[in-house]
Write an enzyme that holds these catalytic residues in place. Structure first.
Site, PDB file in Angstrom:
ATOM      1  N   PRO A  45     -84.394 -49.040 -34.909  1.00  0.00           N
ATOM      2  CG  PRO A  45     -86.325 -49.743 -36.025  1.00  0.00           C
ATOM      3  CD  PRO A  45     -84.845 -49.615 -36.179  1.00  0.00           C
ATOM      4  CG  ASP A  46     -87.348 -47.857 -29.063  1.00  0.00           C
ATOM      5  OD1 ASP A  46     -87.278 -47.023 -28.138  1.00  0.00           O
ATOM      6  OD2 ASP A  46     -88.307 -47.906 -29.860  1.00  0.00           O
ATOM      7  CG  PHE A  47     -88.386 -53.902 -29.348  1.00  0.00           C
ATOM      8  CD1 PHE A  47     -87.102 -53.880 -28.816  1.00  0.00           C
ATOM      9  CD2 PHE A  47     -88.685 -54.793 -30.361  1.00  0.00           C
ATOM     10  CE1 PHE A  47     -86.132 -54.751 -29.285  1.00  0.00           C
ATOM     11  CE2 PHE A  47     -87.710 -55.681 -30.841  1.00  0.00           C
ATOM     12  CZ  PHE A  47     -86.431 -55.647 -30.299  1.00  0.00           C
ATOM     13  NE  ARG A  48     -92.326 -53.570 -24.707  1.00  0.00           N
ATOM     14  CZ  ARG A  48     -91.355 -54.444 -24.958  1.00  0.00           C
ATOM     15  NH1 ARG A  48     -90.108 -54.024 -25.174  1.00  0.00           N
ATOM     16  NH2 ARG A  48     -91.596 -55.746 -24.999  1.00  0.00           N
ATOM     17  CD  GLN A 118     -83.733 -56.004 -22.127  1.00  0.00           C
ATOM     18  OE1 GLN A 118     -84.895 -56.379 -21.997  1.00  0.00           O
ATOM     19  NE2 GLN A 118     -83.355 -54.760 -21.845  1.00  0.00           N
ATOM     20  CG  ASN A 119     -79.836 -53.929 -27.609  1.00  0.00           C
ATOM     21  OD1 ASN A 119     -81.018 -53.930 -27.259  1.00  0.00           O
ATOM     22  ND2 ASN A 119     -79.029 -52.905 -27.399  1.00  0.00           N
ATOM     23  CG  ASP A 121     -77.706 -54.092 -31.812  1.00  0.00           C
ATOM     24  OD1 ASP A 121     -78.464 -53.166 -31.468  1.00  0.00           O
ATOM     25  OD2 ASP A 121     -76.733 -54.460 -31.118  1.00  0.00           O
ATOM     26  CG  HIS A 138     -83.809 -60.949 -24.940  1.00  0.00           C
ATOM     27  ND1 HIS A 138     -84.497 -59.757 -24.842  1.00  0.00           N
ATOM     28  CD2 HIS A 138     -83.957 -61.544 -23.731  1.00  0.00           C
ATOM     29  CE1 HIS A 138     -85.045 -59.667 -23.644  1.00  0.00           C
ATOM     30  NE2 HIS A 138     -84.719 -60.728 -22.936  1.00  0.00           N
ATOM     31  CB  CYS A 149     -84.288 -81.596 -37.469  1.00  0.00           C
ATOM     32  SG  CYS A 149     -83.239 -80.582 -38.509  1.00  0.00           S
ATOM     33  CB  CYS A 169     -86.397 -74.309 -45.875  1.00  0.00           C
ATOM     34  SG  CYS A 169     -87.877 -73.319 -45.792  1.00  0.00           S
ATOM     35  CB  CYS A 172     -85.842 -81.844 -41.776  1.00  0.00           C
ATOM     36  SG  CYS A 172     -86.389 -80.437 -40.773  1.00  0.00           S
ATOM     37  N   GLY A 208     -80.946 -47.408 -21.848  1.00  0.00           N
ATOM     38  CA  GLY A 208     -81.739 -47.634 -23.055  1.00  0.00           C
ATOM     39  C   GLY A 208     -82.676 -48.821 -23.019  1.00  0.00           C
ATOM     40  CB  THR A 209     -83.670 -51.404 -21.195  1.00  0.00           C
ATOM     41  OG1 THR A 209     -84.684 -52.420 -21.081  1.00  0.00           O
ATOM     42  CG2 THR A 209     -83.048 -51.133 -19.836  1.00  0.00           C
ATOM     43  CG  ASN A 233     -84.305 -45.360 -20.538  1.00  0.00           C
ATOM     44  OD1 ASN A 233     -83.841 -45.966 -21.490  1.00  0.00           O
ATOM     45  ND2 ASN A 233     -85.607 -45.312 -20.281  1.00  0.00           N
ATOM     46  CB  CYS A 253     -78.110 -43.701 -24.624  1.00  0.00           C
ATOM     47  SG  CYS A 253     -79.387 -44.703 -23.871  1.00  0.00           S
TER      48      CYS A 253
HETATM   49  N1  APR Z   1     -81.664 -42.454 -25.518  1.00  0.00           N
HETATM   50  C1  APR Z   1     -82.188 -42.813 -24.315  1.00  0.00           C
HETATM   51  N2  APR Z   1     -83.235 -43.668 -24.188  1.00  0.00           N
HETATM   52  C2  APR Z   1     -83.778 -44.153 -25.331  1.00  0.00           C
HETATM   53  C3  APR Z   1     -83.289 -43.820 -26.624  1.00  0.00           C
HETATM   54  C4  APR Z   1     -82.179 -42.922 -26.674  1.00  0.00           C
HETATM   55  N3  APR Z   1     -81.633 -42.568 -27.845  1.00  0.00           N
HETATM   56  N4  APR Z   1     -84.049 -44.477 -27.550  1.00  0.00           N
HETATM   57  C5  APR Z   1     -84.973 -45.186 -26.867  1.00  0.00           C
HETATM   58  N5  APR Z   1     -84.813 -44.992 -25.540  1.00  0.00           N
HETATM   59  C6  APR Z   1     -85.543 -45.608 -24.436  1.00  0.00           C
HETATM   60  C7  APR Z   1     -87.031 -45.676 -24.634  1.00  0.00           C
HETATM   61  O1  APR Z   1     -87.629 -44.511 -24.122  1.00  0.00           O
HETATM   62  C8  APR Z   1     -87.379 -46.907 -23.794  1.00  0.00           C
HETATM   63  O2  APR Z   1     -87.485 -46.580 -22.418  1.00  0.00           O
HETATM   64  O3  APR Z   1     -85.096 -46.956 -24.386  1.00  0.00           O
HETATM   65  C9  APR Z   1     -86.158 -47.797 -23.977  1.00  0.00           C
HETATM   66  C10 APR Z   1     -86.361 -48.855 -25.056  1.00  0.00           C
HETATM   67  O4  APR Z   1     -87.342 -49.748 -24.570  1.00  0.00           O
HETATM   68  P1  APR Z   1     -87.884 -50.894 -25.545  1.00  0.00           P
HETATM   69  O5  APR Z   1     -88.247 -50.309 -26.864  1.00  0.00           O
HETATM   70  O6  APR Z   1     -88.932 -51.648 -24.768  1.00  0.00           O
HETATM   71  O7  APR Z   1     -86.631 -51.845 -25.798  1.00  0.00           O
HETATM   72  P2  APR Z   1     -86.049 -52.935 -24.801  1.00  0.00           P
HETATM   73  O8  APR Z   1     -86.159 -52.474 -23.374  1.00  0.00           O
HETATM   74  O9  APR Z   1     -84.694 -53.279 -25.305  1.00  0.00           O
HETATM   75  O10 APR Z   1     -87.041 -54.192 -25.043  1.00  0.00           O
HETATM   76  C11 APR Z   1     -86.773 -55.351 -24.298  1.00  0.00           C
HETATM   77  O11 APR Z   1     -88.519 -56.509 -25.499  1.00  0.00           O
HETATM   78  O12 APR Z   1     -89.540 -57.078 -27.469  1.00  0.00           O
HETATM   79  C12 APR Z   1     -88.670 -57.498 -26.514  1.00  0.00           C
HETATM   80  O13 APR Z   1     -86.980 -59.051 -26.852  1.00  0.00           O
HETATM   81  C13 APR Z   1     -87.328 -57.727 -27.141  1.00  0.00           C
HETATM   82  O14 APR Z   1     -85.158 -57.353 -26.164  1.00  0.00           O
HETATM   83  C14 APR Z   1     -86.423 -56.753 -26.387  1.00  0.00           C
HETATM   84  C15 APR Z   1     -87.165 -56.561 -25.082  1.00  0.00           C
END
Ligand code: APR
Length: 277
Positions: A45-48, A118-119, A121, A138, A149, A169, A172, A208-209, A233, A253
């Site tokens: 899963p992505d984040f947002r 930023q991934n 994985d 990241h 430590c 753990c 220390c 994809g960000t 995106n 993507c």
């Molecule tokens: N195809 C195209 N776009 C996609 C797809 C897909 N299959 N899946 C998700 N997206 C888009 C989403 O619409 C969004 O615009 O990719 C983007 C993902 O954004 P985030 O979920 O914010 O992920 P990311 O940009 O990598 O987050 C950045 O936030 O929480 C921190 O450190 C964490 O590295 C992460 C950073």
């Protein structure tokens, strides 16, 4: 102003015009900036994203703020939410997507200058992109150490602990954390040392960000004014479209990289490369 951007370099804001620009200018210094959106079709899963994003689903970890899962202060108090997530995200269970193979294809064609991700994985490495071409801005799960430590912790023991949902753990007594950049921590030196290469690029691809997290989100602004930028995106992000040579493939993507490869005449080559991954 018109002077620093001049007339558009591209004939049109289309991926076909980008393909023509690549061929006519023998483009070989491509920089990429990617995020979680290139790994979602692998099952991570992505984040947002509203429903499927991690931050919408961490509620089961009873966090006040979902981003606490990557907060160093919160981790020191309670590492359990992070390790529940680490158990899900740990590398080795996922296959790279065709978007990862597209990056490898650019490398195979001698066109990849630097890949900023930023991934955490490590799917770019798994797809065969050499480590020296990758900036894991990241961090990643590739190594880990005690947060008190700083002593490194063995990889095999880490894999075992994460696999059995245990919190590793240090002798220390401190908790062990993978070398992932938490909110409030500095990005790796290599990120800042590689930023000048963004200004040397002759093509920029962002995939994809959400471009929500600094300082990574500012990278596309460092691309030369006369250099085309391609966004692949779900939606427009980060001021894309403000430049005459910005091209946007809005949608999945995987579909975007297939369209790009087809415009280059690399369609079959990309499918074959991904098949073999
Ligand atoms: N195809 C195209 N776009 C996609 C797809 C897909 N299959 N899946 C998700 N997206 C888009 C989403 O619409 C969004 O615009 O990719 C983007 C993902 O954004 P985030 O979920 O914010 O992920 P990311 O940009 O990598 O987050 C950045 O936030 O929480 C921190 O450190 C964490 O590295 C992460 C950073």
């Amino acid at each position: 102003s018109v002077t620093d951007s001049g007339p558009p370099v591209l004939e049109s804001r289309s991926i076909e015009a980008v393909a023509k620009y690549i061929k006519e200018n023998d483009v070989n210094r491509v920089v990429l900036m990617v995020g979680a959106g290139i790994s979602t079709s692998a099952g991570i899963p992505d984040f947002r994203s509203p429903d499927t994003g991690l931050y919408a689903n961490l509620a089961f970890l009873d966090l006040e703020e979902p981003e606490d899962v990557f907060d160093i202060g919160f981790f020191r108090q309670n590492p359990k939410p992070f390790y529940a997530l680490a158990h899900e995200l740990y590398p080795g269970r996922y296959r790279p997507t065709i978007a990862h193979s597209f990056i490898k294809l650019l490398y195979d064609k001698g066109m990849l200058l630097k890949h900023f991700t930023q991934n955490i994985d490590c799917l770019e490495r798994q797809a065969g992109v050499p480590g020296e071409k990758i900036i894991e801005a990241h961090g990643s799960f590739a190594s880990q150490r005690c947060i008190e430590c700083k002593k490194p912790y063995p990889n095999d023991l880490m894999k075992q602990m994460v696999g059995t949902r245990k919190v590793p753990c240090c002798d220390c007594g401190g908790y062990v954390k993978p070398d992932i950049v938490f909110f409030g921590e500095a990005l790796p030196r290599s990120f800042f040392d590689s930023m000048p290469q963004v200004a040397e690029a002759d093509l920029c691809i962002v995939m994809g960000t959400s471009l929500m997290v600094q300082p990574f989100a500012s990278l596309p602004q460092h691309v030369g004014r006369r250099v085309p930028r391609v966004l692949i995106n779900m939606q427009k992000v980060g001021g894309f479209g403000s430049r005459a040579d910005d091209v946007m493939l809005l949608g999945e993507c995987d579909a975007g990289v297939r369209k790009f490869a087809k415009a280059m005449g690399w369609g079959d080559e990309l499918e074959a490369l991904w098949e073999a991954t």
